[in-house]
Design a protein around this motif. Structure first.
Motif, PDB file in Angstrom:
ATOM      1  N   TRP A 195       0.797  -1.220   0.000  1.00  0.00           N
ATOM      2  CA  TRP A 195       0.000   0.000   0.000  1.00  0.00           C
ATOM      3  C   TRP A 195       0.832   1.274   0.000  1.00  0.00           C
ATOM      4  O   TRP A 195       0.307   2.359   0.241  1.00  0.00           O
ATOM      5  CB  TRP A 195      -0.984  -0.021   1.166  1.00  0.00           C
ATOM      6  N   GLU A 196       2.134   1.157  -0.285  1.00  0.00           N
ATOM      7  CA  GLU A 196       2.950   2.352  -0.500  1.00  0.00           C
ATOM      8  C   GLU A 196       2.983   2.604  -1.999  1.00  0.00           C
ATOM      9  O   GLU A 196       3.891   2.189  -2.709  1.00  0.00           O
ATOM     10  CB  GLU A 196       4.348   2.164   0.095  1.00  0.00           C
ATOM     11  N   LEU A 197       1.963   3.296  -2.470  1.00  0.00           N
ATOM     12  CA  LEU A 197       1.721   3.456  -3.896  1.00  0.00           C
ATOM     13  C   LEU A 197       2.187   4.814  -4.414  1.00  0.00           C
ATOM     14  O   LEU A 197       2.170   5.809  -3.681  1.00  0.00           O
ATOM     15  CB  LEU A 197       0.229   3.299  -4.188  1.00  0.00           C
ATOM     16  N   VAL A 198       2.549   4.833  -5.679  1.00  0.00           N
ATOM     17  CA  VAL A 198       2.910   6.066  -6.370  1.00  0.00           C
ATOM     18  C   VAL A 198       2.251   6.037  -7.747  1.00  0.00           C
ATOM     19  O   VAL A 198       1.902   4.963  -8.258  1.00  0.00           O
ATOM     20  CB  VAL A 198       4.450   6.209  -6.515  1.00  0.00           C
ATOM     21  N   PRO A 199       2.068   7.194  -8.378  1.00  0.00           N
ATOM     22  CA  PRO A 199       1.453   7.222  -9.709  1.00  0.00           C
ATOM     23  C   PRO A 199       2.246   6.392 -10.718  1.00  0.00           C
ATOM     24  O   PRO A 199       3.468   6.279 -10.640  1.00  0.00           O
ATOM     25  CB  PRO A 199       1.470   8.712 -10.069  1.00  0.00           C
ATOM     26  N   TYR A 200       1.522   5.820 -11.650  1.00  0.00           N
ATOM     27  CA  TYR A 200       2.114   4.941 -12.675  1.00  0.00           C
ATOM     28  C   TYR A 200       1.590   5.363 -14.039  1.00  0.00           C
ATOM     29  O   TYR A 200       0.381   5.563 -14.200  1.00  0.00           O
ATOM     30  CB  TYR A 200       1.732   3.498 -12.378  1.00  0.00           C
ATOM     31  N   GLU A 201       2.477   5.488 -14.997  1.00  0.00           N
ATOM     32  CA  GLU A 201       2.096   5.835 -16.365  1.00  0.00           C
ATOM     33  C   GLU A 201       2.045   4.561 -17.190  1.00  0.00           C
ATOM     34  O   GLU A 201       3.066   4.010 -17.573  1.00  0.00           O
ATOM     35  CB  GLU A 201       3.109   6.812 -16.975  1.00  0.00           C
ATOM     36  N   PRO A 202       0.847   4.039 -17.464  1.00  0.00           N
ATOM     37  CA  PRO A 202       0.753   2.756 -18.161  1.00  0.00           C
ATOM     38  C   PRO A 202       1.084   2.876 -19.644  1.00  0.00           C
ATOM     39  O   PRO A 202       0.845   3.918 -20.272  1.00  0.00           O
ATOM     40  CB  PRO A 202      -0.718   2.375 -17.969  1.00  0.00           C
ATOM     41  N   THR A 203       1.619   1.805 -20.182  1.00  0.00           N
ATOM     42  CA  THR A 203       1.852   1.724 -21.617  1.00  0.00           C
ATOM     43  C   THR A 203       0.551   1.304 -22.302  1.00  0.00           C
ATOM     44  O   THR A 203      -0.418   0.906 -21.645  1.00  0.00           O
ATOM     45  CB  THR A 203       2.942   0.697 -21.936  1.00  0.00           C
ATOM     46  N   ALA A 204       0.556   1.357 -23.617  1.00  0.00           N
ATOM     47  CA  ALA A 204      -0.613   0.895 -24.360  1.00  0.00           C
ATOM     48  C   ALA A 204      -0.881  -0.576 -24.081  1.00  0.00           C
ATOM     49  O   ALA A 204      -2.037  -1.002 -23.960  1.00  0.00           O
ATOM     50  CB  ALA A 204      -0.406   1.137 -25.852  1.00  0.00           C
ATOM     51  N   ALA A 205       0.187  -1.359 -23.952  1.00  0.00           N
ATOM     52  CA  ALA A 205       0.027  -2.789 -23.658  1.00  0.00           C
ATOM     53  C   ALA A 205      -0.544  -2.989 -22.263  1.00  0.00           C
ATOM     54  O   ALA A 205      -1.379  -3.878 -22.045  1.00  0.00           O
ATOM     55  CB  ALA A 205       1.363  -3.507 -23.792  1.00  0.00           C
ATOM     56  N   ASP A 206      -0.112  -2.175 -21.294  1.00  0.00           N
ATOM     57  CA  ASP A 206      -0.653  -2.260 -19.942  1.00  0.00           C
ATOM     58  C   ASP A 206      -2.161  -1.996 -19.943  1.00  0.00           C
ATOM     59  O   ASP A 206      -2.936  -2.719 -19.303  1.00  0.00           O
ATOM     60  CB  ASP A 206       0.021  -1.239 -19.023  1.00  0.00           C
ATOM     61  N   LEU A 207      -2.564  -0.948 -20.655  1.00  0.00           N
ATOM     62  CA  LEU A 207      -3.977  -0.589 -20.687  1.00  0.00           C
ATOM     63  C   LEU A 207      -4.811  -1.664 -21.381  1.00  0.00           C
ATOM     64  O   LEU A 207      -5.927  -1.963 -20.955  1.00  0.00           O
ATOM     65  CB  LEU A 207      -4.165   0.759 -21.390  1.00  0.00           C
ATOM     66  N   ALA A 208      -4.262  -2.246 -22.437  1.00  0.00           N
ATOM     67  CA  ALA A 208      -4.978  -3.318 -23.131  1.00  0.00           C
ATOM     68  C   ALA A 208      -5.167  -4.516 -22.209  1.00  0.00           C
ATOM     69  O   ALA A 208      -6.221  -5.169 -22.216  1.00  0.00           O
ATOM     70  CB  ALA A 208      -4.220  -3.721 -24.393  1.00  0.00           C
ATOM     71  N   PHE A 209      -4.138  -4.805 -21.401  1.00  0.00           N
ATOM     72  CA  PHE A 209      -4.228  -5.887 -20.415  1.00  0.00           C
ATOM     73  C   PHE A 209      -5.380  -5.633 -19.449  1.00  0.00           C
ATOM     74  O   PHE A 209      -6.241  -6.487 -19.235  1.00  0.00           O
ATOM     75  CB  PHE A 209      -2.907  -5.996 -19.659  1.00  0.00           C
ATOM     76  N   ALA A 210      -5.404  -4.440 -18.845  1.00  0.00           N
ATOM     77  CA  ALA A 210      -6.423  -4.133 -17.844  1.00  0.00           C
ATOM     78  C   ALA A 210      -7.813  -4.066 -18.470  1.00  0.00           C
ATOM     79  O   ALA A 210      -8.790  -4.560 -17.896  1.00  0.00           O
ATOM     80  CB  ALA A 210      -6.089  -2.818 -17.145  1.00  0.00           C
ATOM     81  N   GLN A 211      -7.902  -3.468 -19.637  1.00  0.00           N
ATOM     82  CA  GLN A 211      -9.198  -3.311 -20.299  1.00  0.00           C
ATOM     83  C   GLN A 211      -9.832  -4.662 -20.604  1.00  0.00           C
ATOM     84  O   GLN A 211     -11.064  -4.811 -20.541  1.00  0.00           O
ATOM     85  CB  GLN A 211      -9.018  -2.520 -21.598  1.00  0.00           C
ATOM     86  N   ARG A 212      -9.016  -5.642 -20.895  1.00  0.00           N
ATOM     87  CA  ARG A 212      -9.529  -6.968 -21.221  1.00  0.00           C
ATOM     88  C   ARG A 212     -10.360  -7.551 -20.084  1.00  0.00           C
ATOM     89  O   ARG A 212     -11.409  -8.156 -20.312  1.00  0.00           O
ATOM     90  CB  ARG A 212      -8.351  -7.888 -21.558  1.00  0.00           C
ATOM     91  N   PHE A 213      -9.910  -7.333 -18.858  1.00  0.00           N
ATOM     92  CA  PHE A 213     -10.637  -7.879 -17.705  1.00  0.00           C
ATOM     93  C   PHE A 213     -11.896  -7.073 -17.399  1.00  0.00           C
ATOM     94  O   PHE A 213     -12.933  -7.642 -17.039  1.00  0.00           O
ATOM     95  CB  PHE A 213      -9.721  -7.943 -16.489  1.00  0.00           C
ATOM     96  N   VAL A 214     -11.814  -5.754 -17.545  1.00  0.00           N
ATOM     97  CA  VAL A 214     -12.990  -4.920 -17.313  1.00  0.00           C
ATOM     98  C   VAL A 214     -14.066  -5.240 -18.348  1.00  0.00           C
ATOM     99  O   VAL A 214     -15.262  -5.310 -18.026  1.00  0.00           O
ATOM    100  CB  VAL A 214     -12.591  -3.430 -17.364  1.00  0.00           C
ATOM    101  N   ASP A 215     -13.659  -5.452 -19.587  1.00  0.00           N
ATOM    102  CA  ASP A 215     -14.633  -5.800 -20.629  1.00  0.00           C
ATOM    103  C   ASP A 215     -15.230  -7.185 -20.388  1.00  0.00           C
ATOM    104  O   ASP A 215     -16.390  -7.442 -20.742  1.00  0.00           O
ATOM    105  CB  ASP A 215     -13.966  -5.752 -22.006  1.00  0.00           C
ATOM    106  N   TRP A 216     -14.434  -8.089 -19.809  1.00  0.00           N
ATOM    107  CA  TRP A 216     -14.939  -9.429 -19.500  1.00  0.00           C
ATOM    108  C   TRP A 216     -16.032  -9.385 -18.443  1.00  0.00           C
ATOM    109  O   TRP A 216     -17.003 -10.146 -18.500  1.00  0.00           O
ATOM    110  CB  TRP A 216     -13.782 -10.320 -19.023  1.00  0.00           C
ATOM    111  N   ASN A 217     -15.892  -8.481 -17.497  1.00  0.00           N
ATOM    112  CA  ASN A 217     -16.856  -8.415 -16.394  1.00  0.00           C
ATOM    113  C   ASN A 217     -18.166  -7.787 -16.873  1.00  0.00           C
ATOM    114  O   ASN A 217     -18.200  -7.017 -17.826  1.00  0.00           O
ATOM    115  CB  ASN A 217     -16.268  -7.605 -15.232  1.00  0.00           C
ATOM    116  N   ALA A 218     -19.237  -8.125 -16.192  1.00  0.00           N
ATOM    117  CA  ALA A 218     -20.576  -7.734 -16.643  1.00  0.00           C
ATOM    118  C   ALA A 218     -21.101  -6.526 -15.888  1.00  0.00           C
ATOM    119  O   ALA A 218     -22.217  -6.534 -15.372  1.00  0.00           O
ATOM    120  CB  ALA A 218     -21.531  -8.914 -16.493  1.00  0.00           C
ATOM    121  N   ILE A 219     -20.316  -5.464 -15.806  1.00  0.00           N
ATOM    122  CA  ILE A 219     -20.729  -4.256 -15.104  1.00  0.00           C
ATOM    123  C   ILE A 219     -20.738  -3.090 -16.084  1.00  0.00           C
ATOM    124  O   ILE A 219     -19.716  -2.792 -16.709  1.00  0.00           O
ATOM    125  CB  ILE A 219     -19.780  -3.940 -13.932  1.00  0.00           C
ATOM    126  N   GLU A 220     -21.899  -2.448 -16.233  1.00  0.00           N
ATOM    127  CA  GLU A 220     -22.001  -1.260 -17.078  1.00  0.00           C
ATOM    128  C   GLU A 220     -21.849   0.021 -16.263  1.00  0.00           C
ATOM    129  O   GLU A 220     -21.391   1.036 -16.784  1.00  0.00           O
ATOM    130  CB  GLU A 220     -23.349  -1.253 -17.806  1.00  0.00           C
TER     131      GLU A 220
END
Length: 279
Positions: A195-220
């Protein structure tokens, strides 16, 4: 005539103590910001079922692990569905909202997840590791988590537990979404200080990774946090998809970024209410 304001029941446990973060500060800030656009009342999660009928939407935020009041939470979900209440996050989520089964489902489907099994006969499917992570299928905040050597795995009582290899990752990173739209990312440079977090600048590949799971989930309509680790090979692997009451670490953002998040959350809530879509 005064403009009609929608009524929000904001569910939170302001007294809940979590290691490394203060849930109450986040909810005080968000509730105050939402009050600029809605009529907002705060209540404890144990009171939500009794109070929700008088509101246009119920926002479940930092309510603590529902494992601590599972029966009451199950009753709330059942009543909300029966009455067509608008709940935020929507109760259609397939991830932590309903336990850890999704880790098994995503593993079987070939998603980039830390390999996960729940049966003794499937242990051979796990890669070799110095230690393994054993955790309950219904769990949160590391409750019940332990590390065991491989030779102990056959002795475990299977049925309600998951087993994963303990990954020697470089760091953890979290991606935060409102509905299916990316908001910001934070990461923990030191694996031993989650929980010692700092801002992170994601790459396009990072965002595609995360987006895949959000799109899989059934929440609008709702907030999701995709937690991942950077594996030794450089790839990201899913650790957790939090779709119930993810802590947002808003205190680490700039004032402008916090305001952007709150504005997007308020817009998401308005869409949920005005669309008339029950959860």
């Amino acid at each position: 005539m005064p403009k009609h304001r929608h009524r929000i029941l904001y569910v939170t446990d302001l007294a809940y103590e979590a290691r490394g973060r203060r849930y109450c500060d986040e909810d005080i800030h968000l509730a105050a910001r939402l009050r600029e656009e809605f009529d907002v009342a705060l209540c404890h999660p144990l009171d939500a079922a009794a109070l929700m009928d008088g509101f246009d939407a119920v926002v479940v935020r930092n309510s603590g692990p529902v494992l601590n009041y599972q029966a009451e939470y199950d009753e709330f979900r059942a009543l909300a569905r029966k009455r067509g209440a608008r709940v935020y996050n929507q109760l259609t989520g397939k991830a932590d909202m309903v336990g850890k089964q999704y880790l098994l489902d995503l593993t079987a489907a070939g998603y980039p997840v830390i390999p996960t099994v729940d049966r003794r006969e499937d242990l051979a499917r796990l890669p070799e590791a110095a230690e393994y992570v054993v955790k309950p299928k219904l769990g949160a905040d590391s409750i019940g988590l332990e590390f065991v050597p491989r030779d102990r795995l056959p002795e475990l009582a299977y049925g309600d537990i998951l087993v994963q290899p303990r990954v020697d990752f470089a760091y953890e990173v979290s991606f935060y979404f409102v509905d299916r739209d990316f908001q910001y990312a934070l990461h923990a440079p030191r694996p031993d200080r989650r929980w010692e977090l700092v801002p992170y600048e994601p790459t396009a590949a990072d965002l595609a990774f995360a987006q895949r799971f959000v799109d899989w989930n059934a929440i609008e309509h709702g907030i999701q946090r995709v937690d991942a680790c950077r594996a030794p090979g450089g790839e990201l692997l899913l650790v957790e998809l939090e779709d119930l009451n993810p802590y947002l670490s808003l205190e680490l953002l700039t004032p402008a970024a916090r305001e952007d998040f709150a504005t997007n959350m308020a817009a998401s809530l308005r869409r949920l209410i005005t669309a008339g879509e029950p959860s």
